[in-house]
Design an enzyme around this catalytic site. Structure first.
Site, mmCIF file in Angstrom:
data_model
loop_
_atom_site.group_PDB
_atom_site.id
_atom_site.type_symbol
_atom_site.label_atom_id
_atom_site.label_comp_id
_atom_site.label_asym_id
_atom_site.label_seq_id
_atom_site.Cartn_x
_atom_site.Cartn_y
_atom_site.Cartn_z
ATOM 1 N N ASP A 37 20.599 12.378 85.532
ATOM 2 C CA ASP A 37 19.657 13.315 86.131
ATOM 3 C C ASP A 37 19.198 12.711 87.469
ATOM 4 O O ASP A 37 19.526 11.565 87.820
ATOM 5 C CB ASP A 37 18.481 13.619 85.192
ATOM 6 C CG ASP A 37 17.827 14.965 85.530
ATOM 7 O OD1 ASP A 37 18.006 15.457 86.660
ATOM 8 O OD2 ASP A 37 17.127 15.527 84.675
HETATM 9 C C1 BGC Z 1 16.030 18.153 86.535
HETATM 10 C C2 BGC Z 1 17.393 18.695 86.204
HETATM 11 C C3 BGC Z 1 18.075 19.233 87.424
HETATM 12 C C4 BGC Z 1 18.095 18.177 88.496
HETATM 13 C C5 BGC Z 1 18.753 18.644 89.770
HETATM 14 C C6 BGC Z 1 16.022 17.259 87.765
HETATM 15 O O1 BGC Z 1 14.726 16.997 88.195
HETATM 16 O O2 BGC Z 1 15.551 17.437 85.428
HETATM 17 O O3 BGC Z 1 17.285 19.691 85.234
HETATM 18 O O4 BGC Z 1 19.359 19.678 87.127
HETATM 19 O O5 BGC Z 1 16.765 17.805 88.815
HETATM 20 O O6 BGC Z 1 18.020 19.638 90.349
#
Ligand code: BGC
Length: 746
Positions: free
Chosen positions: A291
């Site tokens: 993530d």
């Molecule tokens: C979130 C994810 C997301 C990623 C990219 C993160 O903060 O937890 O769900 O896909 O950002 O945007």
């Protein structure tokens, strides 16, 4: 030859030639062929270790590579990026792709990743809302449409679907998933993977999914986002894993590790989760991406002393791609050169990434998803809006309808519409819409006006959603006084759920309840439209509102769909995918609880019971609950052969009659309880469901089949097993009001 004919022939020849040239075109990596493994092996033989490490880096796009994103363009040109995050627009994607294909030594194409949570341009209901439809075909269709739009915008890899089971509504990200139940969650997961990835990933309107957030992120302690989770392996496997398992079995190409730590080790560097379970047992063929910045966060987790160590433990733990922290890009290479990290680990990660690119057809045509013409025609086309309206209708849950106040008549009424969100378009997009504009959705007010042109519709905001300072309600009270019926939106702004939106109080925010009470004093019927990304604790409304309609945030067609339900053009059929508590103090709350040694008792003279002194053990509105404008009667639940041998299929039948005078859809739900086992089993577990339409007066017989697979539980250090003994079967229209029968597993 006639002139027009000549022109036509010339065109055909040109077209044929163009196709031939395209087919003959081999990019720098040479001919592709049908043997994926051979192709990738040959390509990897040509790659330097620097180029391999470059593939493991997800670059955050800063915009135009010829303008404000020159740095990113440089990174790609240096073969230090395998994928780019947040590029949307076919022409922009083409620009980036050209740099990779023409500007690097091997010309390996890029992946373009984007968060496509519940639609790309046409927004569908937030995922929690759409799960309330219990309608897998509808869910598959909405994701198919999202894939069409995303791919038309150059995106070939979506950070979706979100598969986190959540039993604690304090966690704001509950809005992004399918609720509390592993079985429903698994069915929805499968439908979404199939919807996004289509029949063939090589088609230009399909995209690779990235299922997230692996795993147990929804169990963040106390509902506080990013918080740690500590749970048994049994709970992990029985409750949190099933949607991921179902998605991988359905062909999910990639996985995003979660931010949280599981039993002390963050998912981004957890070999038990990534190597043993995900890649080993579930057999994920594609890759795992972290993530956002989560490789760097390993330092904050207290797992790595610096970024070098973070890179090492992440790659060793089973992570393949680093989302934007640049730590893999900058720190892995020296580790490999010093032989601290084995090149075999890098090879495995690269192979997985190239495999996804191969599956998408990018080696055949890197520009497959960069089609400006598709971008012009695909987005928000009328058929897509119609699908969004249908999905939104089906996601609405009718929680209360006293005096049969709903549906409303369309004519000769003065209707007061009150509530800030009623007049908001952008809130209808929910907590996370990445590409859609806030102006696209139909607001609730506009939907009501359009549906009832002969009624007088008066509108006042009444109060803000979250203000606590005293507000002047006089205008709202004034229109309420002039009206026959009041429709009031209550609940949250869209942004109040989603990432980093944990709340310790999940009641109705601000002054809204105060205003409701003032309106109530007028003695007119009040229909409450809940707008919310999480279950809310609404005991007062449950008693005092005339009707309650759960509308979540329903996307582009929200207002129309809500009006369809209010005026009876659609008979509501949604069922809650999550329990609604009386009070936040009941959390975590879920229907599939384990028994205790001192179960709740009606006999209050015995105080030593597992129960609260001030609130029920049960949900205010249970999992699976939802009303219709008609009524259904269940009868005659039977098991054809109540002595089940290990390999038998158990046949269960029930009759469901529509006892009202409208056509209606019902979600028939089957739960089981394994009465005695070497590990206590839940009081109820959903095992099957079917949504069907029944005519007034008609009875339909629903048949379910249970196999031994459906009866298994996980026993630590043993595995998935069944044990002989008695089981209950419950069938009904929600998890509380159920018929019961039983059988023995021999
Ligand atoms: C979130 C994810 C997301 C990623 C990219 C993160 O903060 O937890 O769900 O896909 O950002 O945007």
């Amino acid at each position: 030859m006639h002139d027009a004919m000549k022109k036509y022939c010339f065109l055909i020849i040109c077209l044929f030639a163009a196709t031939f040239v395209e087919a003959q075109h081999t990019y720098k990596y040479g001919p592709v062929g049908n043997n994926k493994s051979l192709f990738i092996s040959n390509l990897m033989k040509k790659m330097t270790v620097e180029e391999k490490v470059g593939q493991l880096n997800l670059v955050l796009s800063g915009g135009d590579p010829d303008g404000n994103a020159k740095e990113q363009a440089g990174v790609i040109r240096d073969s230090k990026g395998g994928a780019v995050f947040n590029v949307a627009g076919a022409a922009l994607a083409r620009k980036y792709q050209k740099i990779a294909v023409e500007g690097t030594r091997l010309g390996i194409p890029l992946l373009f990743g984007f968060d496509c949570i519940h639609g790309m341009k046409t927004e569908f209901p937030i995922p929690l809302g759409e799960a309330a439809s219990w309608d897998l075909k509808t869910i598959e269709k909405s994701t198919r449409i999202a894939a069409c739009e995303a791919s038309a915008l150059g995106v070939n890899w979506v950070y979706s679907p979100m598969l986190d089971i959540c039993r604690d509504a304090r966690w704001g990200r509950i809005a992004e998933g399918a609720g509390e139940d592993p079985y429903l969650g698994a069915q929805v997961a499968k439908a979404r993977v199939i919807g996004f990835q289509g029949k063939s990933l090589k088609d230009n309107n399909t995209v690779a999914v990235c299922i997230k957030h692996y795993i147990a992120y929804g169990a963040a302690e106390a509902g506080r986002d990013y918080n740690t989770t500590d749970m048994s392996e049994r709970t992990l496997r029985e409750i949190y894993l099933p949607p991921f398992k179902a998605a991988v079995e359905a062909g999910a190409e990639t996985v995003m590790s979660s931010f949280n730590a599981y039993n002390g080790v963050a998912s981004a560097a957890n070999p038990f989760l990534l190597r043993k379970i995900l890649k080993g047992e579930l057999g994920l063929k594609g890759f795992v991406v972290s993530d956002y910045d989560a490789v760097r966060e390993l330092i904050d987790h207290g797992l790595a002393k610096d970024s070098v160590e973070a890179a090492r433990i992440a790659i060793e733990g089973g992570l393949d791609m680093d989302m934007v922290s640049n730590i893999f890009r900058d720190k892995l290479l020296p580790l490999v050169k010093r032989k601290v990290v084995s090149e075999k680990l890098i090879d495995d990660a690269v192979r997985r990434i190239l495999s996804v690119k191969y599956d998408l057809g990018l080696f055949n045509d890197p520009y497959l998803y960069c089609d400006e013409n598709r971008e012009k025609t695909e987005l928000m086309s009328p058929d897509k809006l119609q699908a969004a309206r249908e999905s939104a209708q089906r996601s609405i849950v009718l929680l209360k309808n006293s005096q049969q106040i709903l549906p409303l008549s369309k004519s000769n009424k003065t209707i007061a519409v009150i509530g800030e969100v009623a007049n908001s378009k952008s809130d209808m997009n929910g907590c996370w819409c990445c590409y859609s504009s806030g102006n696209n959705p139909v607001s609730i007010l506009d939907g009501i006006k359009a549906a009832a042109p002969n009624s007088q519709i008066l509108y006042e905001k009444g109060c803000k959603v979250d203000a606590t300072a005293p507000e002047d309600y006089s205008a709202a009270l004034d229109i309420a006084n002039k009206s026959d019926v009041i429709i009031m939106t209550m609940g949250e702004y869209a942004w109040m759920s989603g990432e980093a939106q944990s709340r310790s109080d999940i009641g109705i925010p601000g002054n809204q309840l105060d205003l409701f009470k003032k309106l109530e004093a007028l003695g007119k019927p009040i229909i409450v439209l809940l707008t919310n990304g999480r279950p809310l604790a609404i005991p007062y409304l449950a008693e005092h509102a005339t009707a309650i309609v759960e509308t979540w945030f329903l996307g582009t067609e929200a207002g129309n769909a809500i009006a369809d339900v209010l005026f009876g053009d659609y008979n509501p059929s949604g069922k809650l995918p999550v329990s609604f508590p009386y009070s936040v103090g009941q959390l975590p709350l879920y229907y599939n609880q384990l028994p205790t040694g001192r179960p709740h008792s009606e006999n209050l003279s015995d105080p030593f019971r597992s129960m609260y002194k001030d609130v029920s053990n049960d949900a205010l509105y249970p999992f699976g609950f939802g009303l219709s404008y008609t009524t259904f009667q269940y009868s005659n639940l039977r098991v054809t052969n109540p002595k089940m041998k290990a390999n038998d299929k158990l046949e269960v039948k029930v009759d469901v009659k529509n006892t009202g005078n409208r056509v209606g859809e019902e979600v028939v739900q089957l739960y089981i309880r394994d009465l005695y086992a070497s590990v206590s089993q839940p009081m109820k577990s959903l095992k099957k469901f079917e949504k069907l339409s029944i005519l007034p007066g008609q009875t339909k017989t629903v048949t379910f089949y249970l196999s031994r697979e459906d009866l298994k539980f996980y026993k630590e250090s043993v595995g998935w097993i069944t044990e002989p003994g008695k089981f209950y079967i419950f069938v009904g229209g929600n998890s509380r009001d159920l018929l019961k029968t039983e059988f023995d597993l021999l």
